[in-house]
Design an enzyme around this catalytic site. Structure first.
Site, PDB file in Angstrom:
ATOM      1  N   TYR A  47     -57.303   9.301 -89.882  1.00 46.91           N
ATOM      2  CA  TYR A  47     -56.879   7.962 -89.435  1.00 46.91           C
ATOM      3  C   TYR A  47     -56.125   7.284 -90.562  1.00 46.91           C
ATOM      4  O   TYR A  47     -56.533   7.364 -91.720  1.00 46.91           O
ATOM      5  CB  TYR A  47     -58.101   7.104 -89.052  1.00 46.91           C
ATOM      6  CG  TYR A  47     -58.087   6.744 -87.588  1.00 46.91           C
ATOM      7  CD1 TYR A  47     -57.121   5.856 -87.109  1.00 46.91           C
ATOM      8  CD2 TYR A  47     -58.993   7.289 -86.692  1.00 46.91           C
ATOM      9  CE1 TYR A  47     -57.068   5.532 -85.758  1.00 46.91           C
ATOM     10  CE2 TYR A  47     -58.938   6.972 -85.341  1.00 46.91           C
ATOM     11  CZ  TYR A  47     -57.977   6.093 -84.879  1.00 46.91           C
ATOM     12  OH  TYR A  47     -57.919   5.778 -83.557  1.00 46.91           O
ATOM     13  N   GLU A  49     -54.266   3.835 -90.134  1.00 46.95           N
ATOM     14  CA  GLU A  49     -53.604   2.614 -89.634  1.00 46.95           C
ATOM     15  C   GLU A  49     -52.912   1.875 -90.774  1.00 46.95           C
ATOM     16  O   GLU A  49     -53.477   1.733 -91.857  1.00 46.95           O
ATOM     17  CB  GLU A  49     -54.630   1.708 -88.959  1.00 46.95           C
ATOM     18  CG  GLU A  49     -54.997   2.209 -87.574  1.00 46.95           C
ATOM     19  CD  GLU A  49     -55.990   1.295 -86.873  1.00 46.95           C
ATOM     20  OE1 GLU A  49     -56.351   0.245 -87.416  1.00 46.95           O
ATOM     21  OE2 GLU A  49     -56.405   1.663 -85.761  1.00 46.95           O
ATOM     22  N   ASP A 202     -30.011   3.799 -78.137  1.00 48.74           N
ATOM     23  CA  ASP A 202     -31.079   4.777 -77.882  1.00 48.74           C
ATOM     24  C   ASP A 202     -30.418   6.151 -77.777  1.00 48.74           C
ATOM     25  O   ASP A 202     -29.716   6.443 -76.808  1.00 48.74           O
ATOM     26  CB  ASP A 202     -31.794   4.398 -76.572  1.00 48.74           C
ATOM     27  CG  ASP A 202     -32.903   5.380 -76.208  1.00 48.74           C
ATOM     28  OD1 ASP A 202     -32.974   6.466 -76.807  1.00 48.74           O
ATOM     29  OD2 ASP A 202     -33.690   5.058 -75.284  1.00 48.74           O
ATOM     30  N   LYS A 231     -36.142  16.504 -78.214  1.00 46.02           N
ATOM     31  CA  LYS A 231     -35.067  16.985 -77.328  1.00 46.02           C
ATOM     32  C   LYS A 231     -34.102  17.825 -78.174  1.00 46.02           C
ATOM     33  O   LYS A 231     -34.512  18.863 -78.674  1.00 46.02           O
ATOM     34  CB  LYS A 231     -34.404  15.791 -76.639  1.00 46.02           C
ATOM     35  CG  LYS A 231     -35.385  15.007 -75.741  1.00 46.02           C
ATOM     36  CD  LYS A 231     -34.684  13.940 -74.941  1.00 46.02           C
ATOM     37  CE  LYS A 231     -35.617  13.275 -73.952  1.00 46.02           C
ATOM     38  NZ  LYS A 231     -36.311  12.097 -74.494  1.00 46.02           N
TER      39      LYS A 231
HETATM   40  C1  LIG Z   1     -32.729   7.675 -73.339  1.00 42.88           C
HETATM   41  C2  LIG Z   1     -34.214   7.872 -73.379  1.00 42.88           C
HETATM   42  N1  LIG Z   1     -34.980   6.932 -73.960  1.00 42.88           N
HETATM   43  C3  LIG Z   1     -36.316   7.049 -74.012  1.00 42.88           C
HETATM   44  C4  LIG Z   1     -36.956   8.143 -73.496  1.00 42.88           C
HETATM   45  C5  LIG Z   1     -38.446   8.168 -73.477  1.00 42.88           C
HETATM   46  O1  LIG Z   1     -39.011   9.138 -74.206  1.00 42.88           O
HETATM   47  P1  LIG Z   1     -40.524   9.576 -73.962  1.00 42.88           P
HETATM   48  O2  LIG Z   1     -40.542  10.386 -72.721  1.00 42.88           O
HETATM   49  O3  LIG Z   1     -40.827  10.329 -75.202  1.00 42.88           O
HETATM   50  O4  LIG Z   1     -41.350   8.320 -73.852  1.00 42.88           O
HETATM   51  C6  LIG Z   1     -36.204   9.167 -72.904  1.00 42.88           C
HETATM   52  C7  LIG Z   1     -36.865  10.355 -72.339  1.00 42.88           C
HETATM   53  O5  LIG Z   1     -36.382  11.091 -71.563  1.00 42.88           O
HETATM   54  C8  LIG Z   1     -34.804   9.026 -72.835  1.00 42.88           C
HETATM   55  O6  LIG Z   1     -34.035   9.942 -72.254  1.00 42.88           O
END
Ligand SMILES: Cc1ncc(COP(=O)(O)O)c(C=O)c1O
Length: 437
Positions: A47, A49, A202, A231
């Site tokens: 752990y 935190e 993202d 990924k």
């Molecule tokens: C663009 C995008 N953001 C966020 C996520 C979320 O990821 P997780 O499934 O790890 O929560 C994904 C997952 O496919 C994604 O494609």
């Protein structure tokens, strides 16, 4: 003990499935043995935190170094100066990483502008229906979506700018799950900053490709970058939040005590392994080949007259709209799976169907590329996919519930007995054996 045997028997079966089928879901990949060793290590007992050297638990002398090493490797992998950028490697996955960014800088009721989910956006960017707040994010914040140009099926930056000027969001988000083209991060950053919004990029899908230089980087333009690590990056399940140095404290505080408890140090160790791998020539080769392979798939389908969304791809995924063939993603994805080709059914721009029986098919090249497959194999696989689409054209899933139930059970029986699918499956298994995982 017998019950445990049952679990490990299932894991063996899944191992065989992953070995003998073509893993073409763009968000999936094979990781490295070293990552699996780190994730399965004794680090999971601890752990911790808090942040490195600022913990609420004792006994963290070594795991502090593990987490700091991972943070350093994250910055190095994306060539970021530690004076300007900070990396938090604690998010348990991509969705909580995004939520942590919102929680760090937004107040309840603030406005978010993100990409429309059926056009390729992501749930965690605040998905909601006109009559239902589907996600927690949409319950906390006000969300409006931007759509793709209905004709080109590309981002229309002028329209996004107009919408942003009117809507005045506090956070603009780019990125998604099924947009096959490069995003103009510079332009979106300009739009966001013009209207006084933070810009979050993202790059869950593209992270590995960006680290290798096979896709453009958003870092020069954004305030925040989130990514998943499992990924194209080829790490274990997890996520990283990168932020400009000025937001470091807010992000750390948002993760803990804001959203999470103890970090998963075993996953963080696995992420550190994967990040180090991104610096190798082998990784760069994999990333560039991944893009070449996806382009080859798209080219084949276009030449055969299929409707390839946006007419191609710049990265690791291809999206097909099957409406021209009078079939849908549900029908074709199940037929392909019976042949050992595992893809996603997916919504497409201008979608007219439901997410469960959507009009499209999403497929990716990363895992095939990890196995060593190149353009030659892509052509072969695309040919099998095309044959199956042809055979399963002119089949519609009934919309009426009872009729659909009968159709679905009959359909499963039909694909099980289909000689074409069985024949292709034999070729798939033989190809898989030639390119072992
Ligand atoms: C663009 C995008 N953001 C966020 C996520 C979320 O990821 P997780 O499934 O790890 O929560 C994904 C997952 O496919 C994604 O494609």
């Amino acid at each position: 003990m017998k019950k445990q045997d049952e679990l490990f028997r299932l894991i063996k079966l899944e191992e065989k499935r992953q070995r003998d089928t073509l893993m073409m879901i763009p968000s999936e990949n094979y990781t490295y043995p070293e990552v699996r060793a780190a994730v399965g290590s004794i680090l999971m007992h601890k752990y911790a935190e808090g942040q490195p050297r600022r913990r609420y638990y004792q006994g963290n002398e070594i795991v502090d170094q593990v987490e700091s090493l991972c943070e350093d490797r994250a910055l190095e992998a994306f060539q970021l100066s530690p004076d300007k950028w900070s990396a938090n490697v604690q998010p348990h996955s991509g969705c909580p990483a995004n939520l942590a960014v919102y929680n760090a800088v937004l107040e309840v009721g603030d406005k978010i502008m993100s990409m429309y989910l059926p056009d390729g956006g992501h749930l965690s960017h605040g998905w909601q229906l006109p009559d239902k707040k589907v996600t927690l994010v949409s319950k906390i914040y006000n969300v409006e979506f931007y759509k793709l140009d209905p004709v080109t099926r590309l981002l229309d930056y002028n329209a996004i700018e107009e919408q942003a000027i009117k809507y005045k969001p506090k956070m603009m988000i780019s990125g998604g799950t099924a947009y096959p083209r490069e995003i103009d991060y510079k332009r979106l950053s300009k739009i966001a900053h013009r209207v006084g919004a933070y810009y979050l990029s993202d790059i869950a899908h593209e992270a590995g490709l960006i680290a290798a230089g096979a896709c453009k980087s958003p870092f020069p333009y954004t305030d925040f970058v989130t990514m998943t690590t499992h990924k194209t990056l080829r790490g274990p399940r997890g996520a990283i939040i990168f932020c400009k140095k000025e937001f470091e404290e807010a992000i750390d505080f948002s993760i803990i005590p804001g959203l999470q408890g103890g970090p998963h140090l075993h996953s963080i160790a696995g992420i550190a392994v994967a990040l180090e791998k991104t610096k190798t020539p082998e990784f760069k080769k994999y990333a560039f080949q991944t893009v070449k392979n996806a382009k080859e798939l798209a080219k084949y389908f276009s030449e055969k007259g299929l409707d390839v969304v946006s007419d191609g791809t710049d990265k690791h995924l291809v999206l097909l709209d099957l409406r021209k063939n009078k079939t849908n993603g549900w029908v074709v994805a199940w037929a392909l799976e019976a042949a050992g080709i595992v893809v996603n059914r997916n919504t497409v721009p201008n979608e007219t169907a439901t997410p469960f029986y959507p009009s499209g098919l999403r497929m990716g090249s990363p895992a095939l590329t990890v196995r060593g497959m190149k353009e030659r194999e892509m052509k072969l696989i695309a040919g099998w996919i095309y044959e199956i689409i042809q055979k399963y054209s002119n089949i519609q899933t009934p919309s009426e519930k009872d009729a659909r139930k009968t159709f679905v059970s009959g359909f499963y029986k039909r694909i099980e007995k289909d000689k074409l699918l069985n024949d292709i499956n034999k070729k798939v298994v033989s190809l898989c054996r030639k390119f072992p995982v």
